[in-house]
Design an enzyme around this catalytic site. Structure first.
Site, PDB file in Angstrom:
ATOM      1  N   GLY A  12       0.793  -1.240   0.000  1.00  0.00           N
ATOM      2  CA  GLY A  12       0.000   0.000   0.000  1.00  0.00           C
ATOM      3  C   GLY A  12       0.815   1.274   0.000  1.00  0.00           C
ATOM      4  O   GLY A  12       0.286   2.354  -0.294  1.00  0.00           O
ATOM      5  N   GLY A  14       3.536   1.767  -1.919  1.00  0.00           N
ATOM      6  CA  GLY A  14       4.292   1.852  -3.165  1.00  0.00           C
ATOM      7  C   GLY A  14       3.608   2.758  -4.192  1.00  0.00           C
ATOM      8  O   GLY A  14       2.623   3.446  -3.888  1.00  0.00           O
ATOM      9  N   VAL A  16       1.641   2.253  -6.885  1.00  0.00           N
ATOM     10  CA  VAL A  16       0.221   2.060  -7.180  1.00  0.00           C
ATOM     11  C   VAL A  16      -0.616   2.196  -5.915  1.00  0.00           C
ATOM     12  O   VAL A  16      -1.691   2.803  -5.922  1.00  0.00           O
ATOM     13  CB  VAL A  16      -0.011   0.704  -7.877  1.00  0.00           C
ATOM     14  CG1 VAL A  16      -1.480   0.511  -8.218  1.00  0.00           C
ATOM     15  CG2 VAL A  16       0.843   0.593  -9.139  1.00  0.00           C
ATOM     16  N   TYR A 144      10.666 -13.047 -12.528  1.00  0.00           N
ATOM     17  CA  TYR A 144       9.477 -12.259 -12.174  1.00  0.00           C
ATOM     18  C   TYR A 144       8.263 -12.733 -12.976  1.00  0.00           C
ATOM     19  O   TYR A 144       7.169 -12.937 -12.455  1.00  0.00           O
ATOM     20  CB  TYR A 144       9.773 -10.792 -12.465  1.00  0.00           C
ATOM     21  CG  TYR A 144       8.663  -9.818 -12.215  1.00  0.00           C
ATOM     22  CD1 TYR A 144       7.857  -9.375 -13.270  1.00  0.00           C
ATOM     23  CD2 TYR A 144       8.427  -9.313 -10.954  1.00  0.00           C
ATOM     24  CE1 TYR A 144       6.847  -8.455 -13.053  1.00  0.00           C
ATOM     25  CE2 TYR A 144       7.417  -8.395 -10.728  1.00  0.00           C
ATOM     26  CZ  TYR A 144       6.631  -7.972 -11.777  1.00  0.00           C
ATOM     27  OH  TYR A 144       5.621  -7.069 -11.565  1.00  0.00           O
ATOM     28  N   PRO A 171      -1.266  -4.621 -15.944  1.00  0.00           N
ATOM     29  CA  PRO A 171      -0.921  -3.283 -16.433  1.00  0.00           C
ATOM     30  C   PRO A 171       0.317  -3.308 -17.329  1.00  0.00           C
ATOM     31  O   PRO A 171       1.135  -4.216 -17.226  1.00  0.00           O
ATOM     32  CB  PRO A 171      -0.605  -2.499 -15.148  1.00  0.00           C
ATOM     33  CG  PRO A 171      -0.965  -3.373 -14.018  1.00  0.00           C
ATOM     34  CD  PRO A 171      -0.938  -4.797 -14.524  1.00  0.00           C
ATOM     35  N   THR A 172       0.423  -2.306 -18.204  1.00  0.00           N
ATOM     36  CA  THR A 172       1.688  -2.079 -18.904  1.00  0.00           C
ATOM     37  C   THR A 172       2.579  -1.308 -17.936  1.00  0.00           C
ATOM     38  O   THR A 172       2.240  -1.136 -16.770  1.00  0.00           O
ATOM     39  CB  THR A 172       1.430  -1.257 -20.179  1.00  0.00           C
ATOM     40  OG1 THR A 172       0.566  -0.173 -19.846  1.00  0.00           O
ATOM     41  CG2 THR A 172       0.796  -2.088 -21.266  1.00  0.00           C
ATOM     42  N   VAL A 174       4.096   1.075 -15.453  1.00  0.00           N
ATOM     43  CA  VAL A 174       3.413   2.079 -14.638  1.00  0.00           C
ATOM     44  C   VAL A 174       4.421   3.131 -14.188  1.00  0.00           C
ATOM     45  O   VAL A 174       5.580   2.812 -13.939  1.00  0.00           O
ATOM     46  CB  VAL A 174       2.788   1.430 -13.376  1.00  0.00           C
ATOM     47  CG1 VAL A 174       1.838   2.402 -12.686  1.00  0.00           C
ATOM     48  CG2 VAL A 174       2.084   0.128 -13.704  1.00  0.00           C
ATOM     49  N   ARG A 216       7.419   1.124 -25.668  1.00  0.00           N
ATOM     50  CA  ARG A 216       6.664   0.766 -24.473  1.00  0.00           C
ATOM     51  C   ARG A 216       5.333   1.517 -24.437  1.00  0.00           C
ATOM     52  O   ARG A 216       5.234   2.638 -24.963  1.00  0.00           O
ATOM     53  CB  ARG A 216       7.434   1.129 -23.186  1.00  0.00           C
ATOM     54  CG  ARG A 216       8.764   0.405 -23.008  1.00  0.00           C
ATOM     55  CD  ARG A 216       8.576  -1.050 -22.596  1.00  0.00           C
ATOM     56  NE  ARG A 216       9.841  -1.718 -22.325  1.00  0.00           N
ATOM     57  CZ  ARG A 216      10.578  -2.337 -23.241  1.00  0.00           C
ATOM     58  NH1 ARG A 216      10.209  -2.323 -24.514  1.00  0.00           N
ATOM     59  NH2 ARG A 216      11.703  -2.958 -22.912  1.00  0.00           N
ATOM     60  N   ASP A 278      19.094  -3.111 -24.101  1.00  0.00           N
ATOM     61  CA  ASP A 278      17.793  -2.559 -24.498  1.00  0.00           C
ATOM     62  C   ASP A 278      16.653  -3.377 -23.923  1.00  0.00           C
ATOM     63  O   ASP A 278      15.501  -2.950 -23.900  1.00  0.00           O
ATOM     64  CB  ASP A 278      17.669  -2.572 -26.035  1.00  0.00           C
ATOM     65  CG  ASP A 278      18.141  -1.267 -26.668  1.00  0.00           C
ATOM     66  OD1 ASP A 278      18.418  -1.262 -27.876  1.00  0.00           O
ATOM     67  OD2 ASP A 278      18.238  -0.274 -25.922  1.00  0.00           O
TER      68      ASP A 278
HETATM   69  O1  GFB Z   1      11.267   0.195 -17.159  1.00  0.00           O
HETATM   70  P1  GFB Z   1      12.350  -0.671 -17.659  1.00  0.00           P
HETATM   71  O2  GFB Z   1      13.551  -0.804 -16.761  1.00  0.00           O
HETATM   72  O3  GFB Z   1      11.883  -2.156 -17.913  1.00  0.00           O
HETATM   73  O4  GFB Z   1      12.744  -0.086 -19.125  1.00  0.00           O
HETATM   74  P2  GFB Z   1      11.253  -3.022 -19.085  1.00  0.00           P
HETATM   75  C1  GFB Z   1      13.818  -0.493 -19.724  1.00  0.00           C
HETATM   76  C2  GFB Z   1      14.074   0.178 -21.074  1.00  0.00           C
HETATM   77  O5  GFB Z   1      14.461   1.535 -20.824  1.00  0.00           O
HETATM   78  C3  GFB Z   1      15.251  -0.488 -21.737  1.00  0.00           C
HETATM   79  C4  GFB Z   1      15.823   1.731 -21.235  1.00  0.00           C
HETATM   80  O6  GFB Z   1      15.103  -0.401 -23.130  1.00  0.00           O
HETATM   81  C5  GFB Z   1      16.454   0.339 -21.243  1.00  0.00           C
HETATM   82  O7  GFB Z   1      17.549   0.289 -22.124  1.00  0.00           O
HETATM   83  N1  GFB Z   1      16.470   2.664 -20.281  1.00  0.00           N
HETATM   84  C6  GFB Z   1      17.141   3.781 -20.638  1.00  0.00           C
HETATM   85  C7  GFB Z   1      16.487   2.561 -18.942  1.00  0.00           C
HETATM   86  N2  GFB Z   1      17.619   4.421 -19.549  1.00  0.00           N
HETATM   87  C8  GFB Z   1      17.227   3.682 -18.481  1.00  0.00           C
HETATM   88  C9  GFB Z   1      17.401   3.831 -17.057  1.00  0.00           C
HETATM   89  O8  GFB Z   1      18.018   4.759 -16.542  1.00  0.00           O
HETATM   90  N3  GFB Z   1      16.840   2.882 -16.248  1.00  0.00           N
HETATM   91  C10 GFB Z   1      16.120   1.810 -16.782  1.00  0.00           C
HETATM   92  N4  GFB Z   1      15.559   0.938 -15.931  1.00  0.00           N
HETATM   93  N5  GFB Z   1      15.934   1.632 -18.114  1.00  0.00           N
HETATM   94  C11 GFB Z   1      10.460  -4.350 -16.975  1.00  0.00           C
HETATM   95  C12 GFB Z   1      10.528  -5.736 -16.422  1.00  0.00           C
HETATM   96  O9  GFB Z   1      10.934  -4.394 -18.277  1.00  0.00           O
HETATM   97  O10 GFB Z   1       9.119  -3.883 -17.017  1.00  0.00           O
HETATM   98  C13 GFB Z   1       9.905  -5.774 -15.053  1.00  0.00           C
HETATM   99  O11 GFB Z   1      11.894  -6.135 -16.335  1.00  0.00           O
HETATM  100  C14 GFB Z   1       8.512  -5.163 -15.059  1.00  0.00           C
HETATM  101  O12 GFB Z   1       9.809  -7.118 -14.605  1.00  0.00           O
HETATM  102  C15 GFB Z   1       8.563  -3.799 -15.719  1.00  0.00           C
HETATM  103  O13 GFB Z   1       7.646  -5.934 -15.731  1.00  0.00           O
HETATM  104  C16 GFB Z   1       7.176  -3.219 -15.839  1.00  0.00           C
HETATM  105  O14 GFB Z   1      10.024  -2.400 -19.595  1.00  0.00           O
HETATM  106  O15 GFB Z   1      12.303  -3.341 -20.093  1.00  0.00           O
END
Ligand code: GFB
Length: 329
Positions: A12, A14, A16, A144, A171-172, A174, A216, A278
């Site tokens: 609660g 976090g 969301v 996960y 959800p996509t 968030v 995304r 990526d």
């Molecule tokens: O939100 P994110 O970490 O997760 O996004 P996913 C990752 C994308 O953003 C990759 C780019 O393409 C990264 O290369 N990116 C660029 C960055 N700069 C950054 C940065 O500073 N931090 C991060 N984190 N990414 C997750 C799943 O996948 O989605 C989880 O691993 C969960 O389990 C989450 O489901 C919603 O969208 O790739």
């Protein structure tokens, strides 16, 4: 005053959970608090949900009639790639304890939170709810993803054997206020907000990980909160439902970085570090099922939601008790 419904929100405090609390407390329309409802927003201080005993103690204390299950070990791409076993085990433990204790307490409804990253990596697009178990998820987050997929299987098993009404939403990605802003472990939007904020503050370059090309769909936590409340009150299926903006609202990571640079009004240098992963190229999801139920639901514009999220972050940067720079369960 006794309430017919006691709604327990795990996780609660976090991203969301805080958004749901804000809507319940402030929304004067159909999503606001109802007379017969008592809402309890759990934090990790209430107990560790990886422990069956601690979970039972929480349920014995609050005696919920309904549960919104958000608590989980979560993180962005880079954290998922590092800790696949922890993501699998911690989430399996938490989910089994929450669902089985809900069953033991004859909870009328549980709404659990999945994510579109659980869908098969090799698939046709757009993705829809029927495709969850159609093949392996992306390698970067299989720990996960499998733990979350099993919630759907657990829901169906509790329903088949006992008639329990346990369901789930998908959800996509968030984002919004009260996110986790850890520079390594966070998701892309809070991670880039924090990095761009520091770059402006320290006059250093703003570096985005990866190529910026991946695509995304992002849902604003305050929109998702309203949809969770609707699912709890009115959605009557055990089968999951995707909660997302439309396919046409899909953006690239470069678009995300541009929106953050504008919102922070950053004028410095900005580049991509292509030595960083990526992750999954895209996970384009259909929200057709949702729109069949709620054809007029209004999503907040992406740029507006990014602006509000940046404002919240910059206004609260020094409030350590409000901002999380690390992960909690
Ligand atoms: O939100 P994110 O970490 O997760 O996004 P996913 C990752 C994308 O953003 C990759 C780019 O393409 C990264 O290369 N990116 C660029 C960055 N700069 C950054 C940065 O500073 N931090 C991060 N984190 N990414 C997750 C799943 O996948 O989605 C989880 O691993 C969960 O389990 C989450 O489901 C919603 O969208 O790739």
């Amino acid at each position: 005053m006794s309430h017919d419904k006691v709604i327990l929100v795990t996780g609660g405090s976090g991203l969301v959970g805080k958004a749901i609390e804000r809507v319940i407390e402030n929304d004067k329309g159909r999503f606001g608090k109802m007379e017969d409802e008592k809402w309890i927003f759990l934090t990790s201080k209430d107990g560790d949900l990886r422990s069956a005993e601690a979970t039972r103690a929480i349920f014995d204390k609050y005696k919920p009639t309904h549960v919104i299950h958000l608590a989980a070990l979560v993180g962005g791409l880079f954290k998922n790639m590092k800790y696949k076993l922890d993501f699998l085990r911690d989430n399996l433990l938490i989910n089994d304890n929450v669902l089985h204790t809900s069953h033991e307490h004859k909870v009328k409804k549980v709404v659990s939170c999945l994510s579109t990253c659980i869908f098969p990596d090799k698939t046709t697009y757009p993705i829809d709810e029927t495709m969850i178990h159609n093949g392996p998820p992306h390698d970067s987050n299989f720990g996960y993803a499998y733990a979350k997929r099993l919630i759907d299987t657990q829901n169906k098993a509790y329903h088949d054997q006992f008639g329990d009404k346990f369901t789930s939403v998908i959800p996509t990605n968030v984002f919004g206020p009260h996110d986790n802003y850890d520079l390594q472990d966070s998701h892309v939007i809070p991670g880039l907000i924090h990095k761009c904020y520091l770059a402006k503050k320290n006059g250093t370059p703003f570096v985005v990980a990866g190529s910026g090309k991946p695509l995304r769909q992002f849902i604003y936590s305050r929109d998702l909160a309203k949809l969770f409340i609707w699912v709890l009150r009115e959605y009557d299926e055990v089968d999951p439902i995707i909660l997302s903006v439309g396919e046409k609202d899909e953006v690239s990571i470069k678009d995300v970085a541009d929106a953050i640079v504008n919102a922070i009004d950053f004028k410095g240098g900005y580049s991509f570090d292509t030595t960083k992963a990526d992750g999954q190229y895209k996970k384009t999801a259909s929200n057709e099922k949702l729109l069949k139920y709620l054809p007029d639901f209004q999503f907040t514009l992406f740029e507006t939601a990014v602006k509000e999220s940046v404002e919240w972050f910059t206004q609260n940067y020094d409030n350590a008790h409000l901002i999380s720079f690390g992960n909690n369960v």
